[in-house]
Design a protein around this motif. Structure first.
Motif, PDB file in Angstrom:
ATOM      1  N   LEU A 189      82.421  94.725  58.433  1.00 25.80           N
ATOM      2  CA  LEU A 189      82.732  93.415  58.993  1.00 25.80           C
ATOM      3  C   LEU A 189      84.236  93.205  59.003  1.00 25.80           C
ATOM      4  CD1 LEU A 189      80.033  91.306  57.121  1.00 25.80           C
ATOM      5  CD2 LEU A 189      79.992  91.967  59.537  1.00 25.80           C
ATOM      6  N   PRO A 190      84.765  92.464  59.980  1.00 28.33           N
ATOM      7  CA  PRO A 190      86.210  92.175  59.975  1.00 28.33           C
ATOM      8  C   PRO A 190      86.617  91.476  58.685  1.00 28.33           C
ATOM      9  CG  PRO A 190      85.220  91.571  62.077  1.00 28.33           C
ATOM     10  CD  PRO A 190      84.081  91.903  61.160  1.00 28.33           C
ATOM     11  N   ALA A 191      87.694  91.890  58.120  1.00 24.30           N
ATOM     12  CA  ALA A 191      88.134  91.319  56.840  1.00 24.30           C
ATOM     13  C   ALA A 191      88.458  89.839  56.958  1.00 24.30           C
ATOM     14  CB  ALA A 191      89.353  92.087  56.338  1.00 24.30           C
ATOM     15  N   ASN A 192      88.850  89.399  58.148  1.00 22.37           N
ATOM     16  CA  ASN A 192      89.230  87.996  58.335  1.00 22.37           C
ATOM     17  C   ASN A 192      88.120  87.167  58.985  1.00 22.37           C
ATOM     18  OD1 ASN A 192      89.369  89.252  60.818  1.00 22.37           O
ATOM     19  ND2 ASN A 192      91.281  88.260  61.435  1.00 22.37           N
ATOM     20  N   MET A 193      86.897  87.679  58.993  1.00 28.14           N
ATOM     21  CA  MET A 193      85.793  86.958  59.621  1.00 28.14           C
ATOM     22  C   MET A 193      85.493  85.659  58.878  1.00 28.14           C
ATOM     23  SD  MET A 193      81.868  88.211  60.357  1.00 28.14           S
ATOM     24  CE  MET A 193      81.249  87.746  58.729  1.00 28.14           C
ATOM     25  N   LEU A 194      85.275  84.590  59.627  1.00 35.90           N
ATOM     26  CA  LEU A 194      84.898  83.299  59.073  1.00 35.90           C
ATOM     27  C   LEU A 194      83.395  83.111  59.220  1.00 35.90           C
ATOM     28  CD1 LEU A 194      87.761  81.167  60.667  1.00 35.90           C
ATOM     29  CD2 LEU A 194      87.736  82.291  58.429  1.00 35.90           C
ATOM     30  N   HIS A 360      84.462  63.973  57.719  1.00 31.02           N
ATOM     31  CA  HIS A 360      85.138  63.639  56.463  1.00 31.02           C
ATOM     32  C   HIS A 360      85.387  64.913  55.677  1.00 31.02           C
ATOM     33  CE1 HIS A 360      84.592  59.253  56.743  1.00 31.02           C
ATOM     34  NE2 HIS A 360      83.428  59.527  57.288  1.00 31.02           N
ATOM     35  N   ASP A 361      86.493  64.932  54.962  1.00 34.68           N
ATOM     36  CA  ASP A 361      86.812  66.037  54.061  1.00 34.68           C
ATOM     37  C   ASP A 361      85.908  65.920  52.841  1.00 34.68           C
ATOM     38  OD1 ASP A 361      87.870  67.761  52.146  1.00 34.68           O
ATOM     39  OD2 ASP A 361      89.938  67.412  52.783  1.00 34.68           O
ATOM     40  N   MET A 362      85.049  66.913  52.648  1.00 33.62           N
ATOM     41  CA  MET A 362      84.087  66.879  51.548  1.00 33.62           C
ATOM     42  C   MET A 362      84.492  67.751  50.377  1.00 33.62           C
ATOM     43  SD  MET A 362      81.941  64.639  52.345  1.00 33.62           S
ATOM     44  CE  MET A 362      80.660  64.947  51.133  1.00 33.62           C
ATOM     45  N   GLY A 363      85.717  68.231  50.392  1.00 32.52           N
ATOM     46  CA  GLY A 363      86.232  68.951  49.239  1.00 32.52           C
ATOM     47  C   GLY A 363      85.977  70.443  49.282  1.00 32.52           C
ATOM     48  N   PRO A 364      86.595  71.178  48.357  1.00 30.27           N
ATOM     49  CA  PRO A 364      86.541  72.641  48.383  1.00 30.27           C
ATOM     50  C   PRO A 364      85.169  73.222  48.056  1.00 30.27           C
ATOM     51  CG  PRO A 364      87.670  71.866  46.409  1.00 30.27           C
ATOM     52  CD  PRO A 364      87.467  70.669  47.283  1.00 30.27           C
ATOM     53  N   ASP A 368      83.405  75.439  54.150  1.00 31.32           N
ATOM     54  CA  ASP A 368      83.037  76.752  54.672  1.00 31.32           C
ATOM     55  C   ASP A 368      84.258  77.515  55.164  1.00 31.32           C
ATOM     56  OD1 ASP A 368      83.679  75.375  56.981  1.00 31.32           O
ATOM     57  OD2 ASP A 368      81.794  75.748  58.016  1.00 31.32           O
ATOM     58  N   GLY A 369      85.425  76.852  55.239  1.00 32.78           N
ATOM     59  CA  GLY A 369      86.646  77.522  55.651  1.00 32.78           C
ATOM     60  C   GLY A 369      86.691  77.895  57.111  1.00 32.78           C
ATOM     61  N   ARG A 370      85.722  77.382  57.909  1.00 36.16           N
ATOM     62  CA  ARG A 370      85.635  77.762  59.321  1.00 36.16           C
ATOM     63  C   ARG A 370      85.844  76.537  60.212  1.00 36.16           C
ATOM     64  NH1 ARG A 370      81.585  77.945  63.387  1.00 36.16           N
ATOM     65  NH2 ARG A 370      81.831  79.711  64.821  1.00 36.16           N
ATOM     66  N   THR A 378      87.002  72.097  55.796  1.00 34.89           N
ATOM     67  CA  THR A 378      86.500  71.249  54.708  1.00 34.89           C
ATOM     68  C   THR A 378      85.787  70.006  55.226  1.00 34.89           C
ATOM     69  OG1 THR A 378      88.570  70.003  54.511  1.00 34.89           O
ATOM     70  CG2 THR A 378      88.356  71.987  53.162  1.00 34.89           C
ATOM     71  N   GLU A 379      85.754  69.822  56.537  1.00 30.62           N
ATOM     72  CA  GLU A 379      85.199  68.591  57.110  1.00 30.62           C
ATOM     73  C   GLU A 379      83.751  68.765  57.566  1.00 30.62           C
ATOM     74  OE1 GLU A 379      88.765  66.020  59.066  1.00 30.62           O
ATOM     75  OE2 GLU A 379      88.250  67.877  60.115  1.00 30.62           O
TER      76      GLU A 379
END
Length: 445
Positions: A189-194, A360-364, A368-370, A378-379
């Motif tokens: 898989l691509p190392a930078n895949m989201l 809304h930003d639901m925190g870390p 999902d970082g995507r 984070t939203e």
């Protein structure tokens, strides 16, 4: 002398001189306005709107049939077009009884319900989804295939448990998902895949949410938190495949679909591999007829909203006060008004969905970082809470939150972070009786 006056279903008496008028009966708020249905059984999410006009009965039934239709590979006289790769074979396969899905994937009896969205981070403005497909996987991993074809990857799901405790020392356990994607050709898989997991949400009441005026939702936005309450909701901006332009998003876990027509067409294409007039084949042809797509869209628009229960229960009332005092209503807005609609059943209704339809930003911990459209990693869009207490009545073992990690409503609250962190911490500090009251209120929705 007394005079009886009939107003709707309520019989009001006007008292004569010197007589005390009886108290007017309590009129509970109707969750879905005039669409509300008094059904809290396992079929509560599958009822047509209570005010649906007879001339739409046939279209609603056609939509019901379309929702349950099991698709097969072409050529076929009935429901052709499945695949060659897919996640499930019908709308109902993921939205069982129109409710939330179960967090399952892979070669299970339910097939894949917990979907995996993927992309590369180098977004380009001209791409209709604002994301770059992953070579060999696209934008969603389809892990099933028709006879003679090979799915691009296999999916396996596992869970990691973590523990915590309330302020009074009561312990709890939470779980978070871990997904393994194994490409069928053995490639890396691509190392930078989201990657983002998405659980199928319930589909009732969507026509009412679509009828909310844009100006109403814009008025709820506060991206810079000018009022200083720690809540900074905003609308997503997404690609409209029909208008070929960016528009506000409303539907999906990140509000990544602008309207129900596109959300339905995307589901047929992404989940079942079926092309439609909105997402045709490269040569312009499509497998899904416009009539079937229209019926499926109308079905989700014309489902009724189940009525609340136990409104006069003092424990439920105490839980409702706690819900407000903790600040939950800052995002889960109780009351909204619909505007004009192509269907008078949905127009100008006072509804109680407990959502603001905003990101809304639901925190870390929930991130999902995507990115998805203008939504960050984070939203998440505030989900409607109406019908929440019927979730496991409709489908036992279905999950909560965007990836199904929460097994109960209580766990879902405990995962809140970001803009909801203060509300979450306030919940953790409650006594056991107050926590139970809040859960009973949420169960009454």
């Amino acid at each position: 002398m007394r005079r009886a006056v009939m107003m709707g279903a309520l019989l009001l008496w006007t008292a004569g001189c010197g007589e005390e008028a009886p108290q007017v009966p309590f009129a509970p708020p109707r969750a879905g306005g005039a669409t509300t249905v008094d059904n809290r059984t396992s079929l509560a999410f599958a009822q047509p709107a209570a005010n649906l006009r007879p001339e739409y009965d046939r279209l609603h039934r056609d939509g019901d049939a379309a929702f349950e239709a099991i698709f097969v590979p072409a050529p076929s006289r009935v429901n052709p077009g499945l695949g060659p790769t897919y996640n499930n074979v019908s709308c109902n396969g993921c939205h069982l009884r129109n409710g939330r899905g179960m967090p399952v994937m892979g070669p299970t009896a339910q097939r894949t319900q917990l979907l995996v969205r993927v992309s590369l981070p180098e977004g380009v403005p001209e791409h209709p989804y604002g994301a770059v497909p992953v070579p060999g996987l696209g934008l969603q991993v389809r892990d099933q295939a028709v006879y003679g074809a090979m799915p691009p990857a296999a999916l396996t799901l596992s869970w990691v448990e973590s523990t915590g405790q309330y302020a009074d020392g009561t312990p709890y356990s939470l779980r978070s998902p871990r997904v393994n994607i194994a490409p069928s050709d053995g490639s890396a898989l691509p190392a930078n895949m989201l990657m983002s997991l998405r659980l199928p949400p319930p589909v009732f009441g969507l026509g009412l949410l679509e009828a909310l005026p844009l100006e109403t939702l814009r008025a709820l936005e506060d991206p810079d938190d000018r009022d200083g309450d720690g809540i900074s909701g905003r609308m997503n901006e997404v690609w409209d495949a029909a208008l070929h332009t960016l528009v506000p998003g409303r539907f999906g876990w990140k509000a990544n679909s602008p309207h129900l027509l596109q959300q339905s067409a995307e589901a047929y294409f992404n989940d079942m591999g079926i092309s439609s007039p909105l997402f045709p084949e490269p040569d312009g042809t499509h497998e899904l007829t416009p009539e079937l797509l229209e019926a499926a869209v109308f079905y989700s628009q014309s489902l009724g909203v189940p009525a609340r229960t136990a409104l006069e229960d003092p424990v439920v009332q105490r839980g409702e006060k706690l819900f407000r005092s903790l600040g939950c209503e800052s995002c889960h807005r109780e009351t909204l008004e619909t505007g004009a609609s192509a269907y008078e059943e949905l127009a100008f209704q006072s509804i109680h969905p407990y959502t603001d339809m905003l990101l809304h930003d639901m925190g870390p911990e929930l991130a999902d970082g995507r990115p998805d459209g203008a939504a960050t990693g984070t939203e998440w869009r505030t989900p409607a809470l109406w019908g929440l207490g019927l979730t496991h009545t409709v489908l036992p073992y279905s999950g909560f939150l965007h990836d199904g990690r929460a097994r109960t409503i209580e766990e879902a609250v405990l995962w809140h972070g970001g803009e909801a962190l203060a509300a979450r911490d306030g919940f953790r500090a409650l006594s056991s009786d107050d926590r139970a009251a809040l859960m009973k209120f949420l169960g009454s929705l």
